[in-house]
Design a protein around this motif. Sequence first.
Motif, PDB file in Angstrom:
ATOM      1  N   LEU A  50       0.860  -1.197   0.000  1.00  0.00           N
ATOM      2  CA  LEU A  50       0.000   0.000   0.000  1.00  0.00           C
ATOM      3  C   LEU A  50       0.884   1.231   0.000  1.00  0.00           C
ATOM      4  N   PHE A  51       0.919   1.931  -1.096  1.00  0.00           N
ATOM      5  CA  PHE A  51       1.804   3.097  -1.182  1.00  0.00           C
ATOM      6  C   PHE A  51       0.992   4.357  -1.439  1.00  0.00           C
ATOM      7  N   PHE A  52       0.850   5.158  -0.377  1.00  0.00           N
ATOM      8  CA  PHE A  52       0.052   6.382  -0.443  1.00  0.00           C
ATOM      9  C   PHE A  52       0.937   7.615  -0.609  1.00  0.00           C
ATOM     10  N   GLU A  53       2.195   7.373  -0.935  1.00  0.00           N
ATOM     11  CA  GLU A  53       3.156   8.427  -1.299  1.00  0.00           C
ATOM     12  C   GLU A  53       3.992   7.846  -2.431  1.00  0.00           C
ATOM     13  N   PRO A  54       4.550   8.717  -3.303  1.00  0.00           N
ATOM     14  CA  PRO A  54       5.342   8.180  -4.413  1.00  0.00           C
ATOM     15  C   PRO A  54       6.530   7.347  -3.934  1.00  0.00           C
ATOM     16  N   SER A  55       6.875   6.350  -4.730  1.00  0.00           N
ATOM     17  CA  SER A  55       8.031   5.500  -4.422  1.00  0.00           C
ATOM     18  C   SER A  55       8.413   4.746  -5.678  1.00  0.00           C
ATOM     19  N   THR A  56       9.686   4.540  -5.863  1.00  0.00           N
ATOM     20  CA  THR A  56      10.157   3.605  -6.890  1.00  0.00           C
ATOM     21  C   THR A  56      10.818   2.412  -6.199  1.00  0.00           C
ATOM     22  N   ARG A  57      11.919   2.662  -5.493  1.00  0.00           N
ATOM     23  CA  ARG A  57      12.720   1.586  -4.911  1.00  0.00           C
ATOM     24  C   ARG A  57      11.961   0.778  -3.859  1.00  0.00           C
ATOM     25  N   THR A  58      11.373   1.461  -2.894  1.00  0.00           N
ATOM     26  CA  THR A  58      10.807   0.745  -1.750  1.00  0.00           C
ATOM     27  C   THR A  58       9.643  -0.125  -2.212  1.00  0.00           C
ATOM     28  N   GLU A  75      -1.117  -4.552  -5.259  1.00  0.00           N
ATOM     29  CA  GLU A  75      -0.661  -3.193  -4.971  1.00  0.00           C
ATOM     30  C   GLU A  75      -1.801  -2.179  -5.004  1.00  0.00           C
ATOM     31  N   THR A  76      -1.756  -1.253  -4.076  1.00  0.00           N
ATOM     32  CA  THR A  76      -2.603  -0.062  -4.129  1.00  0.00           C
ATOM     33  C   THR A  76      -1.665   1.130  -4.111  1.00  0.00           C
ATOM     34  N   VAL A  77      -1.767   1.971  -5.118  1.00  0.00           N
ATOM     35  CA  VAL A  77      -0.851   3.110  -5.233  1.00  0.00           C
ATOM     36  C   VAL A  77      -1.674   4.390  -5.284  1.00  0.00           C
ATOM     37  N   GLY A  78      -1.454   5.286  -4.324  1.00  0.00           N
ATOM     38  CA  GLY A  78      -2.152   6.574  -4.298  1.00  0.00           C
ATOM     39  C   GLY A  78      -3.421   6.488  -3.478  1.00  0.00           C
ATOM     40  N   ALA A 105       2.888  -4.147   3.418  1.00  0.00           N
ATOM     41  CA  ALA A 105       3.905  -3.086   3.458  1.00  0.00           C
ATOM     42  C   ALA A 105       3.189  -1.786   3.146  1.00  0.00           C
ATOM     43  N   MET A 106       3.553  -0.714   3.837  1.00  0.00           N
ATOM     44  CA  MET A 106       2.791   0.527   3.675  1.00  0.00           C
ATOM     45  C   MET A 106       3.676   1.756   3.774  1.00  0.00           C
ATOM     46  N   ARG A 107       3.420   2.707   2.881  1.00  0.00           N
ATOM     47  CA  ARG A 107       4.009   4.058   2.978  1.00  0.00           C
ATOM     48  C   ARG A 107       2.866   5.055   2.998  1.00  0.00           C
ATOM     49  N   HIS A 108       3.009   6.053   3.860  1.00  0.00           N
ATOM     50  CA  HIS A 108       1.933   7.044   4.023  1.00  0.00           C
ATOM     51  C   HIS A 108       2.579   8.369   4.430  1.00  0.00           C
ATOM     52  N   PRO A 109       2.025   9.508   3.980  1.00  0.00           N
ATOM     53  CA  PRO A 109       2.688  10.786   4.291  1.00  0.00           C
ATOM     54  C   PRO A 109       2.591  11.228   5.750  1.00  0.00           C
ATOM     55  N   LYS A 110       1.688  10.638   6.510  1.00  0.00           N
ATOM     56  CA  LYS A 110       1.487  11.147   7.888  1.00  0.00           C
ATOM     57  C   LYS A 110       2.394  10.418   8.883  1.00  0.00           C
ATOM     58  N   ILE A 111       3.033  11.192   9.747  1.00  0.00           N
ATOM     59  CA  ILE A 111       3.876  10.618  10.804  1.00  0.00           C
ATOM     60  C   ILE A 111       3.032   9.680  11.682  1.00  0.00           C
ATOM     61  N   LEU A 112       3.566   8.500  11.954  1.00  0.00           N
ATOM     62  CA  LEU A 112       2.951   7.459  12.801  1.00  0.00           C
ATOM     63  C   LEU A 112       1.700   6.811  12.200  1.00  0.00           C
ATOM     64  N   SER A 113       1.415   7.134  10.923  1.00  0.00           N
ATOM     65  CA  SER A 113       0.230   6.542  10.281  1.00  0.00           C
ATOM     66  C   SER A 113       0.355   5.026  10.144  1.00  0.00           C
ATOM     67  N   PRO A 124       1.461  -9.113   9.990  1.00  0.00           N
ATOM     68  CA  PRO A 124       2.564  -8.159  10.143  1.00  0.00           C
ATOM     69  C   PRO A 124       2.467  -7.001   9.155  1.00  0.00           C
ATOM     70  N   VAL A 125       2.748  -5.802   9.657  1.00  0.00           N
ATOM     71  CA  VAL A 125       2.772  -4.589   8.832  1.00  0.00           C
ATOM     72  C   VAL A 125       4.203  -4.052   8.838  1.00  0.00           C
ATOM     73  N   ILE A 126       4.726  -3.736   7.671  1.00  0.00           N
ATOM     74  CA  ILE A 126       6.101  -3.227   7.563  1.00  0.00           C
ATOM     75  C   ILE A 126       6.044  -1.782   7.072  1.00  0.00           C
ATOM     76  N   ASN A 127       6.699  -0.915   7.811  1.00  0.00           N
ATOM     77  CA  ASN A 127       6.689   0.528   7.513  1.00  0.00           C
ATOM     78  C   ASN A 127       7.617   0.826   6.332  1.00  0.00           C
ATOM     79  N   GLY A 128       7.036   1.319   5.257  1.00  0.00           N
ATOM     80  CA  GLY A 128       7.823   1.720   4.085  1.00  0.00           C
ATOM     81  C   GLY A 128       8.073   3.221   4.069  1.00  0.00           C
ATOM     82  N   GLY A 129       7.856   3.877   5.224  1.00  0.00           N
ATOM     83  CA  GLY A 129       8.069   5.327   5.324  1.00  0.00           C
ATOM     84  C   GLY A 129       6.794   6.000   5.792  1.00  0.00           C
TER      85      GLY A 129
END
Length: 328
Positions: A50-58, A75-78, A105-113, A124-129
């Motif tokens: 789940l990538f709610f912020e741009p990413s290539t590598r991660t 994948e869910t992107v955006g 695996a998840m990336r999100h723009p909000k701190i501690l999201s 298990p959830v893995i923080n991608g940022g």
Amino acid sequence: MKFQGSHILSVSQFDRDAISRILEVSARMAPYAARKKRCHVLDGAILNNLFFEPSTRTRVSFGTAFNLLGGYVRETVGEENSSLSKGESLFDTAQVLSGYSDVIAMRHPKILSVEEFSKGSTVPVINGGDGANEHPTQALLDLFTIESEMAPFGKGLDGLNIVLMGDLKHGRTVHSLSKLLSLYNKLKITLVSPKALQMPDNVISILSNAGHRIEITDELGANLACDVIYQTRIQQERFANKEEADLYRGHFSLNKQVYQQYCKENTVIMHPLPRDSRPEANELDVDLDGMQNLAIFRQAQNGVLVRMALFALTLGVEDKLSEFEQPV
Ligand code: CP
């Protein structure tokens, strides 16, 4: 630490033994990542990326790592492509998606999201940022890279002289890496940034409390004669606007001329990437490309190994790799 079933949210959850375990399992992933052997130990398992912020590598290396172990990736992107945009909470989203997944695996723009999301997840959830807070898997791959780049010089992770440079205020990779470096001994760490983009005080305290020698400066110079320079991008997405970010561009350009003037013969250059290649960014010059000491693409490649290791550990299959191994 017990890895199986655990979320990976912050580097603060690891002690030195846990890090050694992750780095050791990462090294064991090399033949699979290099396609010298196959391993389908995660056959049938599902990663939801789940990538709610741009990413290539991660994003792509999480997916590649899971595929290399035989699993499927969705994948869910955006955020606009998920029901978060209709007001669904992170908790509810996690409750639903963890029913569809073995790991997320998840990336999100909000701190501690990502931590907030993990509270609703049964897998298990893995923080991608998470915003400017942390990027734990990047820090682990950075540490793996430092260890492997230093090995030919007979050096380990203790006693190194490391420069962290650039936007240290907003760069979550340097926050996470600094916390990991606090687990090692007798480091010299130089923090090079414009005054307004200095490393947050809490991270400096963590480094100081570890007994490391810390130098804070806004100038390039003799401090670049170190073991590793870790350059970062001006994180434009964390500024109010582009004009504000532009104020800080080009302050710490690392190019061949700077390298030859200040660095040691073997100083290793790292960067989490992406590097900002626009001429006005003047950040990590392409004239360094082709230099053996420029580790940035090896570093990105190591992301696959480390993420394979984290999947194996959190899903409890790290001791079954050889059982599921096949020749190519
Ligand atoms: N280093 C890193 O996090 O890169 P991406 O933003 O492309 O994932």
